[in-house]
Write a protein that holds these residues in place. Sequence first.
Motif, PDB file in Angstrom:
ATOM      1  N   GLY A 194       0.783  -1.223   0.000  1.00 40.96           N
ATOM      2  CA  GLY A 194       0.000   0.000   0.000  1.00 40.96           C
ATOM      3  C   GLY A 194       0.816   1.274   0.000  1.00 40.96           C
ATOM      4  N   GLY A 195       2.022   1.221  -0.551  1.00 44.50           N
ATOM      5  CA  GLY A 195       2.848   2.423  -0.615  1.00 44.50           C
ATOM      6  C   GLY A 195       3.386   2.860   0.731  1.00 44.50           C
ATOM      7  N   GLY A 196       3.555   1.907   1.645  1.00 41.72           N
ATOM      8  CA  GLY A 196       4.035   2.237   2.982  1.00 41.72           C
ATOM      9  C   GLY A 196       5.523   2.565   3.011  1.00 41.72           C
ATOM     10  N   ARG A 197       5.971   2.863   4.216  1.00 43.04           N
ATOM     11  CA  ARG A 197       7.374   3.225   4.427  1.00 43.04           C
ATOM     12  C   ARG A 197       7.813   2.696   5.776  1.00 43.04           C
ATOM     13  N   GLU A 198       8.939   2.020   5.825  1.00 45.70           N
ATOM     14  CA  GLU A 198       9.446   1.492   7.078  1.00 45.70           C
ATOM     15  C   GLU A 198      10.939   1.244   6.951  1.00 45.70           C
ATOM     16  N   TRP A 199      11.552   0.867   8.096  1.00 39.71           N
ATOM     17  CA  TRP A 199      12.969   0.543   8.033  1.00 39.71           C
ATOM     18  C   TRP A 199      13.268  -0.692   8.859  1.00 39.71           C
ATOM     19  N   LEU A 200      14.377  -1.324   8.522  1.00 41.94           N
ATOM     20  CA  LEU A 200      14.839  -2.524   9.191  1.00 41.94           C
ATOM     21  C   LEU A 200      16.112  -2.152   9.942  1.00 41.94           C
ATOM     22  N   ARG A 201      16.075  -2.293  11.276  1.00 46.51           N
ATOM     23  CA  ARG A 201      17.160  -1.840  12.143  1.00 46.51           C
ATOM     24  C   ARG A 201      17.990  -3.017  12.640  1.00 46.51           C
ATOM     25  N   LEU A 202      19.310  -2.935  12.466  1.00 44.68           N
ATOM     26  CA  LEU A 202      20.192  -3.928  13.070  1.00 44.68           C
ATOM     27  C   LEU A 202      20.242  -3.668  14.573  1.00 44.68           C
ATOM     28  N   ASP A 203      19.984  -4.695  15.363  1.00 44.07           N
ATOM     29  CA  ASP A 203      19.838  -4.507  16.807  1.00 44.07           C
ATOM     30  C   ASP A 203      21.186  -4.510  17.523  1.00 44.07           C
ATOM     31  N   GLN A 204      21.994  -3.530  17.185  1.00 46.53           N
ATOM     32  CA  GLN A 204      23.294  -3.376  17.830  1.00 46.53           C
ATOM     33  C   GLN A 204      23.727  -1.921  17.721  1.00 46.53           C
ATOM     34  N   VAL A 205      24.066  -1.309  18.834  1.00 46.27           N
ATOM     35  CA  VAL A 205      24.606   0.045  18.801  1.00 46.27           C
ATOM     36  C   VAL A 205      26.057  -0.026  18.347  1.00 46.27           C
ATOM     37  N   LEU A 206      26.392   0.763  17.339  1.00 46.54           N
ATOM     38  CA  LEU A 206      27.720   0.700  16.722  1.00 46.54           C
ATOM     39  C   LEU A 206      28.482   1.990  16.944  1.00 46.54           C
ATOM     40  N   LEU A 207      29.787   1.856  17.105  1.00 41.04           N
ATOM     41  CA  LEU A 207      30.665   3.007  17.229  1.00 41.04           C
ATOM     42  C   LEU A 207      31.249   3.324  15.850  1.00 41.04           C
ATOM     43  N   ASP A 208      32.535   3.042  15.620  1.00 42.28           N
ATOM     44  CA  ASP A 208      33.177   3.359  14.342  1.00 42.28           C
ATOM     45  C   ASP A 208      33.220   2.116  13.459  1.00 42.28           C
ATOM     46  N   PHE A 209      32.919   2.295  12.179  1.00 41.19           N
ATOM     47  CA  PHE A 209      32.813   1.139  11.287  1.00 41.19           C
ATOM     48  C   PHE A 209      32.791   1.587   9.830  1.00 41.19           C
TER      49      PHE A 209
ATOM     50  N   CYS B 282      32.027   5.552   9.221  1.00 40.28           N
ATOM     51  CA  CYS B 282      31.697   6.391  10.371  1.00 40.28           C
ATOM     52  C   CYS B 282      32.859   6.361  11.361  1.00 40.28           C
ATOM     53  N   LYS B 283      33.440   7.526  11.593  1.00 38.11           N
ATOM     54  CA  LYS B 283      34.513   7.678  12.569  1.00 38.11           C
ATOM     55  C   LYS B 283      34.176   8.881  13.441  1.00 38.11           C
ATOM     56  N   GLY B 284      33.762   8.613  14.667  1.00 33.63           N
ATOM     57  CA  GLY B 284      33.324   9.711  15.524  1.00 33.63           C
ATOM     58  C   GLY B 284      32.155  10.428  14.886  1.00 33.63           C
ATOM     59  N   ARG B 285      32.307  11.733  14.676  1.00 33.60           N
ATOM     60  CA  ARG B 285      31.233  12.514  14.053  1.00 33.60           C
ATOM     61  C   ARG B 285      31.452  12.729  12.557  1.00 33.60           C
ATOM     62  N   LEU B 286      32.441  12.060  11.993  1.00 34.38           N
ATOM     63  CA  LEU B 286      32.695  12.135  10.547  1.00 34.38           C
ATOM     64  C   LEU B 286      32.014  10.967   9.851  1.00 34.38           C
ATOM     65  N   VAL B 287      31.207  11.269   8.829  1.00 34.83           N
ATOM     66  CA  VAL B 287      30.551  10.248   8.008  1.00 34.83           C
ATOM     67  C   VAL B 287      30.965  10.476   6.555  1.00 34.83           C
ATOM     68  N   THR B 288      31.496   9.438   5.918  1.00 38.39           N
ATOM     69  CA  THR B 288      31.920   9.509   4.522  1.00 38.39           C
ATOM     70  C   THR B 288      31.079   8.546   3.703  1.00 38.39           C
ATOM     71  N   LEU B 289      30.556   9.025   2.594  1.00 38.47           N
ATOM     72  CA  LEU B 289      29.756   8.195   1.684  1.00 38.47           C
ATOM     73  C   LEU B 289      30.506   8.003   0.373  1.00 38.47           C
ATOM     74  N   TRP B 290      30.751   6.744   0.038  1.00 36.99           N
ATOM     75  CA  TRP B 290      31.393   6.336  -1.220  1.00 36.99           C
ATOM     76  C   TRP B 290      30.326   5.704  -2.102  1.00 36.99           C
ATOM     77  N   VAL B 291      30.242   6.142  -3.368  1.00 39.01           N
ATOM     78  CA  VAL B 291      29.191   5.674  -4.276  1.00 39.01           C
ATOM     79  C   VAL B 291      29.809   5.231  -5.601  1.00 39.01           C
ATOM     80  N   ASN B 292      29.755   3.947  -5.884  1.00 36.98           N
ATOM     81  CA  ASN B 292      30.162   3.422  -7.195  1.00 36.98           C
ATOM     82  C   ASN B 292      31.494   3.991  -7.687  1.00 36.98           C
ATOM     83  N   GLY B 293      32.476   4.054  -6.800  1.00 39.05           N
ATOM     84  CA  GLY B 293      33.817   4.432  -7.244  1.00 39.05           C
ATOM     85  C   GLY B 293      34.294   5.809  -6.851  1.00 39.05           C
TER      86      GLY B 293
END
Length: 232
Positions: free
Chosen positions: A87-102, A186-197
Amino acid sequence: MFDSRARKRLAIVACLATLVMSGAQNAKDVPSALESDGGGWSDLLGATSAGLDAWTREPIPAGGELPEDSPWKLDSASGVLSCAPAGGGREWLRLDQVLLDFILHVEWRFRPEPGATATNDRAGIFVRNSNDARMWHKAECGDAKGGYLVGETFAASAIKPFNLEKEVAENRVKPAGEWNTYELTCKGRLVTLWVNGVVANQWKGCGVPRGYLGLEAERGRIEFRNIKLKAL
């Protein structure tokens, strides 16, 4: 008039210039972290993981109702996780673990149903979320668009929106039906996004140094595979 030797020299110079320009264009392509170093990764959906038992469905917006039947389906043979909210809904699937840097590696594509005209242009990959996604940081997915960070983060004692779409120099997202690869570091408050190269965004404004990761789906069918995590 140039003699034959001069013409040959010009031809060589032109050829070298073409090679240099070609090399410069290719030089901006950066291999993924998974390609660069395949050690130390956890497969979040593979045979050695808990599969979907390690994930929890959550509504968007927070506090809403979820349909009883889950639209998230994991094909154990192919390792592909799909979702087409009813029905055109919206939701998310959450990994049940709090993560630090990764580093999070995710491959995804849209798979419109036969006759469908709309694609799931608001799907995404979450990092550093609160458990209910009232605070959220998303790598936007889209049909030949997206590939940037957007969300609502903690800043100056309040939750404030941000959108880095205009900071993307080149759109690398592929059309529906083709696989895309995102990596979020994710390193501390820095988030880097890499997309297709290429590195699409580097953002130093994340308001929290830890949180939940997750996958978002809306309206149409989206598929994910090779969801891998490396702790830093």
